[in-house]
Design an enzyme around this catalytic site. Structure first.
Site, PDB file in Angstrom:
ATOM      1  N   ARG A  37     -10.644 112.306 -14.361  1.00 47.67           N
ATOM      2  CA  ARG A  37     -11.040 111.361 -15.430  1.00 47.67           C
ATOM      3  C   ARG A  37     -12.483 111.574 -15.869  1.00 47.67           C
ATOM      4  NH1 ARG A  37      -7.714 105.889 -13.718  1.00 47.67           N
ATOM      5  NH2 ARG A  37      -5.936 106.389 -15.041  1.00 47.67           N
ATOM      6  N   LYS A 197      13.576 104.251 -11.212  1.00 54.16           N
ATOM      7  CA  LYS A 197      14.394 103.086 -11.557  1.00 54.16           C
ATOM      8  C   LYS A 197      14.487 102.844 -13.049  1.00 54.16           C
ATOM      9  CE  LYS A 197      13.703 100.397  -7.415  1.00 54.16           C
ATOM     10  NZ  LYS A 197      13.212  99.125  -6.908  1.00 54.16           N
ATOM     11  N   GLY A 354       1.927 108.299 -14.379  1.00 53.79           N
ATOM     12  CA  GLY A 354       1.401 108.693 -13.072  1.00 53.79           C
ATOM     13  C   GLY A 354       2.158 109.798 -12.362  1.00 53.79           C
ATOM     14  N   GLY A 377      -0.312 103.205 -17.232  1.00 50.83           N
ATOM     15  CA  GLY A 377       0.235 102.039 -17.944  1.00 50.83           C
ATOM     16  C   GLY A 377       0.121 102.157 -19.453  1.00 50.83           C
TER      17      GLY A 377
END
Ligand code: AMP
Length: 397
Positions: A37, A197, A354, A377
């Site tokens: 980052r 999921k 991620g 996110g």
């Protein structure tokens, strides 16, 4: 390029630039363990400093409940200095006299890192009084933290209401890549959605079926779709309570003329561990004791053929339990094919989220994709079609 204001639209010479970056980096034993980052925001910092701007870095770090030494940005500021090979001063607060004095001492080209914005509750509350205190420190605000843009906090959004606002270089690259991938893509567009999921990705699937031509579903979440089609899934990860939701995604895709691609064969094992004995079966032949841990070779071939006839690819989530060899094979082989098509100039490939970044790094292909987003996110919310407050505020209206 969408209508965003960028660093190309502003004179920074001699001006105080509040630069929102994402310095929320992983640490081990007090040292930065992954500086990706920092490397990504280095171009914006250098760009502004080299043009004579005074660079004032703003960032959150972790989730502190008030001020605490464990969440200080001081060691991160030292890492920024090492990476830039330039001095980076540090102020022990991000507002008030300490910050104001440190800013007043700056000369053109200087770099100053302010302490964690989340030490003040006004940051997450986007409190106008806190925004005003931050705004006193700068003449303009540059947002280079796409990964924090899904949050409307004081330093990620609030400042854009009170100071002239611009996208930094990383933000600009991210917005250009995302625009090429889903907003104004070259068609046909394919999306790969994998991962564990379906329950965490329903919004994302709902948005994609109305935007892409082909939706390729893999990973544990494909099992719920297979169950919806009446296929046996044995002891595989499968969310029985989401079978109806999976059928709804399929029905919606049909009305939108979006083709859905599911695995046709699978690598199954009876233990969820590396090098567990495994075999390849058609999806109709999964046994009662089997767990589907990867897509099979025919599915890989199918996915590669879809990518070969597509012009744009958006990817989130691995095809299998990629942390466990050999169940990383499906992800590695398809990622390798996407990288080759990209390098041959036949595919625009954009990936993010991620675990996806970890999977593409493990496959050794990340630098051969058109763009890999390190935002978690924010990337997912963008794939869900949600407006991101920290991006919306940068639109040149
Ligand atoms: P996500 O964070 O939703 O993208 O999910 C990533 C995780 O899904 C990784 O840890 C993978 O190991 C896991 N995963 C992918 N495919 C499977 C599978 N068939 N069975 C169990 N876990 C899986």
């Amino acid at each position: 390029m969408p209508a965003f204001r960028t660093l190309d639209d502003v004179q920074v010479n001699g001006r105080r630039v509040l630069l929102r970056v994402d310095l929320n980096v992983p640490m081990e034993n007090g040292r930065v363990s992954d500086a990706t980052r920092i490397q990504r925001v280095a171009p914006a910092i250098k760009d502004i400093a080299d043009k004579g701007g005074k660079v004032i870095l703003l960032s959150h770090f972790g989730r502190p409940k008030g001020r605490d030494a464990k969440h200080s940005l001081k060691p991160v500021a030292a890492a920024v200095s090492e990476i830039l090979r330039r001095p980076v001063a540090f102020a022990e607060d991000c507002v008030g006299p300490v910050a104001e004095d440190a800013v007043a001492r700056m000369k053109p080209g200087d770099i100053l890192c302010l302490e964690n914005t989340r030490f003040h509750p006004g940051e997450e509350a986007n409190d106008p009084d806190f925004v005003a205190l931050l705004a006193r420190l700068g003449d303009l605000w540059v947002n280079d933290a796409f990964s924090a843009a899904h949050r409307a906090h004081a330093s990620t959004e609030g400042l854009g209401h009170v100071l002239p606002a611009y996208a930094g270089r990383t933000m600009q690259a991210e917005l250009e890549a995302l625009t090429r991938a889903l907003e104004q893509p070259e068609r046909p567009v394919a999306a790969i959605v994998g991962g564990a999921k379906i329950s965490t990705k329903l919004d994302l699937l709902g948005n994609l079926v109305s935007k892409v031509d082909t939706l390729i579903i893999g990973g544990g979440m494909a099992n719920t779709f297979l169950a919806a089609l009446g296929k046996p899934v044995g002891r595989s990860l499968c969310e029985q309570e989401k079978v109806t939701a999976a059928s709804e995604v399929v029905a919606r895709a049909r009305t939108r003329e979006c083709e859905i691609i599911l695995p046709i064969d699978a690598v199954v094992a009876q233990k969820f561990e590396a090098r567990a004995p495994s075999r390849v079966v058609a999806v109709d032949d999964v046994g009662n004791d089997d767990m589907i841990l990867d897509i099979g070779p025919r599915s890989v071939e199918h996915v590669v053929s879809v990518m070969a006839r597509s012009k744009t690819l958006v990817w989130n989530g691995p095809f299998g339990a990629f942390e466990l060899e050999p169940f990383d094979t499906g992800t590695i082989e398809t990622a390798e094919a996407a990288a080759e098509l990209t390098q041959a100039g036949k595919l625009v490939s954009v990936a993010g989220g991620g675990d996806t970044v970890a999977a593409l790094n493990a496959a050794g292909v990340a630098d051969r994709f058109t763009y890999v987003s390190t935002a978690g996110g924010a990337f997912l919310e963008w794939m869900e079609g949600k407006p991101l407050p920290g991006v919306e505020i940068l639109r040149a209206s």
